[in-house]
Design a protein around this motif. Structure first.
Motif, PDB file in Angstrom:
ATOM      1  N   ALA A 686       6.119   9.638 -42.209  1.00  0.00           N
ATOM      2  CA  ALA A 686       7.110  10.649 -42.568  1.00  0.00           C
ATOM      3  C   ALA A 686       7.303  11.654 -41.441  1.00  0.00           C
ATOM      4  N   ALA A 687       6.200  11.935 -40.728  1.00  0.00           N
ATOM      5  CA  ALA A 687       6.275  12.892 -39.621  1.00  0.00           C
ATOM      6  C   ALA A 687       7.175  12.362 -38.506  1.00  0.00           C
ATOM      7  N   LEU A 688       7.064  11.059 -38.210  1.00  0.00           N
ATOM      8  CA  LEU A 688       7.897  10.475 -37.160  1.00  0.00           C
ATOM      9  C   LEU A 688       9.362  10.481 -37.585  1.00  0.00           C
ATOM     10  N   LYS A 689       9.630  10.163 -38.847  1.00  0.00           N
ATOM     11  CA  LYS A 689      11.004  10.154 -39.325  1.00  0.00           C
ATOM     12  C   LYS A 689      11.625  11.544 -39.218  1.00  0.00           C
ATOM     13  N   LYS A 690      10.843  12.583 -39.575  1.00  0.00           N
ATOM     14  CA  LYS A 690      11.346  13.955 -39.468  1.00  0.00           C
ATOM     15  C   LYS A 690      11.584  14.342 -38.011  1.00  0.00           C
ATOM     16  N   ALA A 691      10.665  13.889 -37.130  1.00  0.00           N
ATOM     17  CA  ALA A 691      10.819  14.206 -35.712  1.00  0.00           C
ATOM     18  C   ALA A 691      12.081  13.569 -35.143  1.00  0.00           C
ATOM     19  N   LEU A 692      12.382  12.350 -35.574  1.00  0.00           N
ATOM     20  CA  LEU A 692      13.586  11.674 -35.102  1.00  0.00           C
ATOM     21  C   LEU A 692      14.840  12.366 -35.639  1.00  0.00           C
ATOM     22  N   LYS A 693      14.794  12.794 -36.890  1.00  0.00           N
ATOM     23  CA  LYS A 693      15.937  13.507 -37.466  1.00  0.00           C
ATOM     24  C   LYS A 693      16.143  14.838 -36.745  1.00  0.00           C
ATOM     25  N   ASP A 694      15.050  15.519 -36.451  1.00  0.00           N
ATOM     26  CA  ASP A 694      15.149  16.793 -35.741  1.00  0.00           C
ATOM     27  C   ASP A 694      15.684  16.596 -34.334  1.00  0.00           C
ATOM     28  N   ALA A 695      15.363  15.454 -33.723  1.00  0.00           N
ATOM     29  CA  ALA A 695      15.816  15.198 -32.351  1.00  0.00           C
ATOM     30  C   ALA A 695      17.338  15.098 -32.274  1.00  0.00           C
ATOM     31  N   THR A 696      17.979  14.770 -33.382  1.00  0.00           N
ATOM     32  CA  THR A 696      19.447  14.719 -33.413  1.00  0.00           C
ATOM     33  C   THR A 696      20.046  16.030 -33.908  1.00  0.00           C
ATOM     34  N   GLY A 697      19.206  17.049 -34.039  1.00  0.00           N
ATOM     35  CA  GLY A 697      19.696  18.318 -34.570  1.00  0.00           C
ATOM     36  C   GLY A 697      19.954  18.238 -36.062  1.00  0.00           C
ATOM     37  N   ALA A 698      19.233  17.328 -36.756  1.00  0.00           N
ATOM     38  CA  ALA A 698      19.439  17.110 -38.195  1.00  0.00           C
ATOM     39  C   ALA A 698      20.905  16.836 -38.490  1.00  0.00           C
ATOM     40  N   ASN A 699      21.521  16.025 -37.640  1.00  0.00           N
ATOM     41  CA  ASN A 699      22.930  15.675 -37.800  1.00  0.00           C
ATOM     42  C   ASN A 699      23.131  14.923 -39.109  1.00  0.00           C
ATOM     43  N   PRO A 700      24.008  15.396 -39.998  1.00  0.00           N
ATOM     44  CA  PRO A 700      24.187  14.733 -41.297  1.00  0.00           C
ATOM     45  C   PRO A 700      24.802  13.340 -41.204  1.00  0.00           C
ATOM     46  N   VAL A 701      25.418  13.011 -40.062  1.00  0.00           N
ATOM     47  CA  VAL A 701      26.072  11.711 -39.956  1.00  0.00           C
ATOM     48  C   VAL A 701      25.224  10.697 -39.178  1.00  0.00           C
ATOM     49  N   ILE A 702      24.039  11.086 -38.764  1.00  0.00           N
ATOM     50  CA  ILE A 702      23.139  10.163 -38.081  1.00  0.00           C
ATOM     51  C   ILE A 702      21.988   9.839 -39.022  1.00  0.00           C
ATOM     52  N   GLU A 703      21.767   8.552 -39.259  1.00  0.00           N
ATOM     53  CA  GLU A 703      20.762   8.086 -40.214  1.00  0.00           C
ATOM     54  C   GLU A 703      19.534   7.554 -39.483  1.00  0.00           C
ATOM     55  N   VAL A 704      18.378   7.832 -40.045  1.00  0.00           N
ATOM     56  CA  VAL A 704      17.113   7.297 -39.535  1.00  0.00           C
ATOM     57  C   VAL A 704      16.566   6.382 -40.620  1.00  0.00           C
ATOM     58  N   LYS A 705      16.533   5.069 -40.346  1.00  0.00           N
ATOM     59  CA  LYS A 705      16.170   4.082 -41.367  1.00  0.00           C
ATOM     60  C   LYS A 705      14.914   3.303 -40.974  1.00  0.00           C
ATOM     61  N   SER A 706      14.037   3.139 -41.940  1.00  0.00           N
ATOM     62  CA  SER A 706      12.903   2.241 -41.769  1.00  0.00           C
ATOM     63  C   SER A 706      13.342   0.822 -42.092  1.00  0.00           C
ATOM     64  N   ARG A 707      12.440  -0.130 -41.890  1.00  0.00           N
ATOM     65  CA  ARG A 707      12.789  -1.512 -42.236  1.00  0.00           C
ATOM     66  C   ARG A 707      13.101  -1.646 -43.719  1.00  0.00           C
ATOM     67  N   GLN A 708      12.350  -0.904 -44.556  1.00  0.00           N
ATOM     68  CA  GLN A 708      12.618  -0.963 -45.990  1.00  0.00           C
ATOM     69  C   GLN A 708      13.967  -0.348 -46.312  1.00  0.00           C
ATOM     70  N   ASP A 709      14.347   0.704 -45.596  1.00  0.00           N
ATOM     71  CA  ASP A 709      15.666   1.312 -45.801  1.00  0.00           C
ATOM     72  C   ASP A 709      16.774   0.320 -45.461  1.00  0.00           C
ATOM     73  N   VAL A 710      16.571  -0.460 -44.385  1.00  0.00           N
ATOM     74  CA  VAL A 710      17.566  -1.473 -44.009  1.00  0.00           C
ATOM     75  C   VAL A 710      17.675  -2.511 -45.115  1.00  0.00           C
ATOM     76  N   ARG A 711      16.523  -2.925 -45.652  1.00  0.00           N
ATOM     77  CA  ARG A 711      16.531  -3.880 -46.764  1.00  0.00           C
ATOM     78  C   ARG A 711      17.276  -3.300 -47.965  1.00  0.00           C
ATOM     79  N   ASP A 712      16.978  -2.038 -48.266  1.00  0.00           N
ATOM     80  CA  ASP A 712      17.611  -1.409 -49.430  1.00  0.00           C
ATOM     81  C   ASP A 712      19.122  -1.311 -49.257  1.00  0.00           C
ATOM     82  N   ASP A 713      19.574  -1.050 -48.034  1.00  0.00           N
ATOM     83  CA  ASP A 713      21.016  -0.977 -47.775  1.00  0.00           C
ATOM     84  C   ASP A 713      21.687  -2.306 -48.072  1.00  0.00           C
ATOM     85  N   PHE A 714      21.066  -3.394 -47.586  1.00  0.00           N
ATOM     86  CA  PHE A 714      21.611  -4.724 -47.875  1.00  0.00           C
ATOM     87  C   PHE A 714      21.621  -4.967 -49.384  1.00  0.00           C
ATOM     88  N   SER A 715      20.507  -4.622 -50.026  1.00  0.00           N
ATOM     89  CA  SER A 715      20.380  -4.860 -51.461  1.00  0.00           C
ATOM     90  C   SER A 715      21.414  -4.070 -52.250  1.00  0.00           C
TER      91      SER A 715
END
Length: 852
Positions: A686-715
């Motif tokens: 979770a810390a890495l995901k937050k760090a990546l989101k912060d690196a984009t300035g918490a841009n609402p249109v930029i998504e940070v997805k894990s492998r499970q998130d990619v699976r969920d999107d397809f599903s």
């Protein structure tokens, strides 16, 4: 005879009620679809009508901005739209004014940081004030337009949704780090983006160019013509001045408006075609109900029809009398369906508005064609469905007036039917198997034809299949439910044709539902295996709308704490041995840490040497092998060659060709940036995901997805599509339920004497109810079971034709869902039998026994 026919309709109106409802529902779906598509199309055209009111000619740079495709960005660009271009076009003799327009994707965050609206309808543009400081295109309702990079203006609807007022700080983002700016103005506009529920953010010109394009560049230039100058004349002047290259397009406002209207019409027609296909399924199911109803009515009126023949009625007159009944029912039902269709159309419009409150709406549009089609379809379907029973009615001999009961079906007719059904089914199965074995698009036509023949064959064979299949559950019914169970099994197979006709309606619905379910599960499983199995990275960073990320994003992400390895995943469109192909780019030094590639030959390390890697399909089409050389046409127009360093297994994130980013930027400084792959020092946290989101300035249109998130999107995507299909098929299932109710109700009327005798010898009311309910459940489960088996077979065949498109495609059977469908079919049968069972249990014993 005509008076007799109409009297029969009135005499049997209760028995014909379900038939009339089936026709009404089917025609209501047809009418509702046409009303909705016409209304939606008109609303869209009206909404779009003001889009080009101030445009005489529009010059567009198709290769500008993050929304440009990899191919457009890869094409040679020697002409761009700049201030110099605006001045050149302003100086044309026919130009009254020329306005440089900057347009691109811009999302707005609400006060909780969530994107307002949908990403594909979020736009940004430049505020272009005149000498008076006002922009006629975007009149300010409050405040003033932006003047520097720290100021923005929002449309009224977006400001209200976000709870913003003039002076507030608003966070907006395009495809890079977020921007925080002060809201200086709230404007109104007739821009279709806003009228369709999208968001529109205005920047000053310089800021808009920096964020959405590049300094000094416009995405389009809008020209107004001087009085007396036609749009075509001004267009001619523009073309002579610009000599447009491939990525520059100049068109008149009238042409653009006509093109938009054509696209809207095409979209409306596509929606109409899809919905009408499901309406046709409902009507097709209704055909079985209508035919079954008239068959039973003819059987019940054997003596009456025979008596008519005996007193002089000809065969033609008897046939016409039955068809007149059908015509009367069809006319009334179609008219009722037309009225109900208005409600269906309004309901569809409300549903679309609830899903997206920005979608344009308007008053219902009812064209004469809608009225005509609805009435003709309803009448034709009813009359044609009753044609075969009418012909059978004409064959009743006058002597039947002195007999009792139904006339037996000849053994010859059953043999002929079974032979025809077997031939159709065998031919269909053979064609389906042949098409599926092709493994590519070439097999789709044989599969489609084979599926049609197989379905027809199974429908013809349903009477033959009903006896042995239902016999399998006979012992179970007897042991669990005693005498009512045994009687229910016997009743279900007493008239195989009637059972088959009733079950066929559910068979159609379950064939489609189960087939879609299996295909959906198979595609989801394949995408999951091919995409996520090749992704060794912990996270994937991408733009929510699929546009190219800013080239600043990878550098910001690489500096985020906890990142062990990262790489931009880019794409360009180059020619390989004369054939255009998308080339995927990754950083060679982190390639093995971020993706998993199965090499067939060569080495993954060859990418670090500047060599090209191809998948099996691309290598075969290019005629290349490991170590060979391919001729390349680069995006900058130059030509060269690349050595093939290896061939890998098809499928996954890499596409058909892979090259190191360091080699791509030599010929394409700004490739299309699809995603950034990231591997963490501690894995997925979770810390890495937050760090990546912060690196984009918490841009609402930029998504940070894990492998499970990619699976969920397809599903979620597949689940949404399936739910939509289930909803559209619901009407046919409802019609099928009406068929079960109708058949049981008429069957109870037919068997009044038998039911009276059963009551007389000791079977109580609850036993009668249980017998009718179990008969309904048996017929429903039989039809559903055949449909599920047929659907699974069709899905297997269709999956076979997709193997060339989806590597590793395999048929996955979701047994849990299919068993649930079977259980629901049983429940449908139980519910459908409620009224007929109740009616049967209340029959008077003596009156039933005396029934003639």
């Amino acid at each position: 005879m005509y008076r007799t026919a109409l009297r029969n309709v009135l005499a049997h109106k209760g028995r014909l009620l379900m038939t009339a409802l089936a026709v009404m529902l089917g025609t209501a779906f047809v009418a509702g679809t046409m009303v909705f598509s016409d209304t939606f199309g008109k609303a869209m055209r009206d909404n779009n009508s003001k889009s080009y009111s101030d445009v005489a000619v529009q010059v567009v740079d198709t290769a500008a901005g993050a929304g440009a495709t990899a191919r457009e960005k890869s094409e040679k660009s020697s002409v761009t739209l700049t201030d110099a271009t605006v001045q050149q076009l302003t100086a044309l003799p026919g130009t009254a004014s020329a306005r440089g327009v900057v347009s691109g994707f811009t999302g707005v965050a609400d006060k909780d940081g969530t994107l307002i609206g949908q990403p594909w309808t979020a736009r940004g543009a430049n505020f272009a004030p005149g000498p008076d400081g006002k922009d006629a295109r975007y009149p300010m309702a409050e405040g003033q337009g932006p003047k520097n990079g720290k100021e923005i203006a929002l449309d009224r609807r977006t400001a209200d949704k976000g709870g913003y007022k003039v002076g507030d700080t608003v966070r907006v983002g395009s495809n890079g780090p977020v921007l925080e700016a002060r809201l200086t103005g709230i404007f109104t506009t007739d821009d279709p983006v806003v009228n369709s529920g999208g968001t529109l953010t205005l920047f000053d010109r310089t800021t808009a160019q920096q964020l959405l394009l590049e300094p000094g560049r416009y995405s389009s230039i809008v020209l107004a013509a001087k009085p007396g100058t036609s749009q075509e004349a001004l267009l001619s002047e523009v073309n002579q001045k610009l000599h447009p290259e491939q990525q520059i397009e100049a068109r008149t406002g009238a042409d653009l408006k006509a093109e938009d209207e054509r696209l809207i019409t095409k979209s409306s027609e596509s929606i109409r075609t899809m919905l009408l296909a499901f309406a046709a399924i409902s009507l097709f199911v209704g055909i079985f109900i209508i035919a079954n109803t008239f068959t039973m009515l003819v059987a019940q009126r054997t003596k009456e029809l025979a008596l008519l023949r005996a007193v002089g009625a000809s065969r033609k007159q008897v046939t016409r009398s039955v068809l007149v009944e059908a015509l009367a029912i069809g006319t009334v039902s179609a008219a009722a369906g037309l009225v109900a269709g208005l409600g269906v159309g309004a309901g569809m419009q409300s549903l679309i508005a609830s899903l997206d409150d920005g979608m344009p709406t308007g008053p219902l549009v009812v064209k004469p064609l809608t009225v005509a089609v609805t009435l003709v379809v309803g009448i034709l379907v009813t009359v044609l469905s009753a044609l075969l029973p009418a012909v059978r009615a004409a064959r009743i001999a006058p002597v039947a007036a002195m007999s009792s009961g139904d006339q037996p079906v000849s053994q010859k007719s059953l043999v002929v039917r079974n032979v025809i059904g077997s031939l159709l089914a065998a031919a269909g199965i053979a064609l389906v198997a042949f098409g599926a074995s092709k493994g590519n698009a070439d097999g789709r036509m044989p599969v489609a034809l084979g599926a049609l023949l197989a379905v027809l064959g199974v429908f013809v064979l349903l009477p033959l299949l009903s006896r042995p299949v239902i016999a399998l559950v006979g012992p179970v019914l007897g042991r669990l439910f005693g005498t009512p169970g045994k009687l229910a099994r016997q009743n279900a197979v007493r008239n195989p044709r009637r059972t088959a006709a009733t079950a066929a309606a559910l068979t159609i619905g379950l064939t489609l539902v189960s087939g879609l379910t299996v295909i959906g599960a198979s595609v989801a499983d394949t995408l999951d295996r091919t995409v996520t199995s090749s992704m060794k990275a912990d996270y994937l960073v991408s733009a929510a709308n699929g546009m190219s990320l800013s080239d600043k994003v990878p550098a910001e992400i690489a500096k985020a704490p906890g990142v062990a390895a990262s790489s931009p995943l880019t794409s360009v469109y180059w020619g390989l041995n004369g054939k255009d192909r998308t080339i995927t780019g990754l950083n060679a030094d982190s390639l093995d840490k971020l993706v998993s590639v199965t090499m067939k030959s060569g080495s993954l390390a060859a990418a670090a040497q500047g060599k090209l890697l191809l998948d099996e399909d691309a290598a075969q089409k290019a005629g290349a092998t490991t170590g060979s050389t391919v001729e390349v046409t680069f995006g900058d127009g130059t030509k060269g060659s690349l050595t093939v360093g290896g061939v890998y297994e098809k499928g996954g994130l890499l596409g058909g060709a892979l090259l190191a980013n360091s080699e791509i930027v030599k010929h394409e400084p700004q490739p299309f940036l699809n995603n950034v792959l990231v591997k963490g020092t501690g894995g997925e946290t979770a810390a890495l995901k937050k760090a990546l989101k912060d690196a984009t300035g918490a841009n609402p249109v930029i998504e940070v997805k894990s492998r499970q998130d990619v699976r969920d999107d397809f599903s979620q995507t597949i689940t949404f599509a399936l739910n939509l299909m289930y909803g559209l098929l619901a009407m046919s299932v409802i019609v099928a339920i009406l068929g079960v109710i109708n058949t049981l109700a008429m069957s109870v009327f037919e068997r009044k004497r038998e039911i009276g005798m059963l009551r007389a010898i000791g079977l109580d009311r609850s036993g009668i109810k249980r017998m009718v309910r179990l008969e309904s459940v048996v017929i429903s489960v039989f039809g559903a079971g055949i449909g599920i088996l047929l659907g699974c077979f069709m899905a297997w065949a269709i999956n076979g034709t997709l193997k060339s498109s989806l590597q590793g495609m395999a048929t996955v059977v979701p047994y849990g869902q299919l068993l649930l469908f079977l259980a629901l079919a049983g429940l449908v049968g139980l519910v459908a039998a409620f009224w007929p069972a109740r009616r049967a249990s209340k029959l008077d014993i003596l009156a039933s026994i005396k029934t003639d």
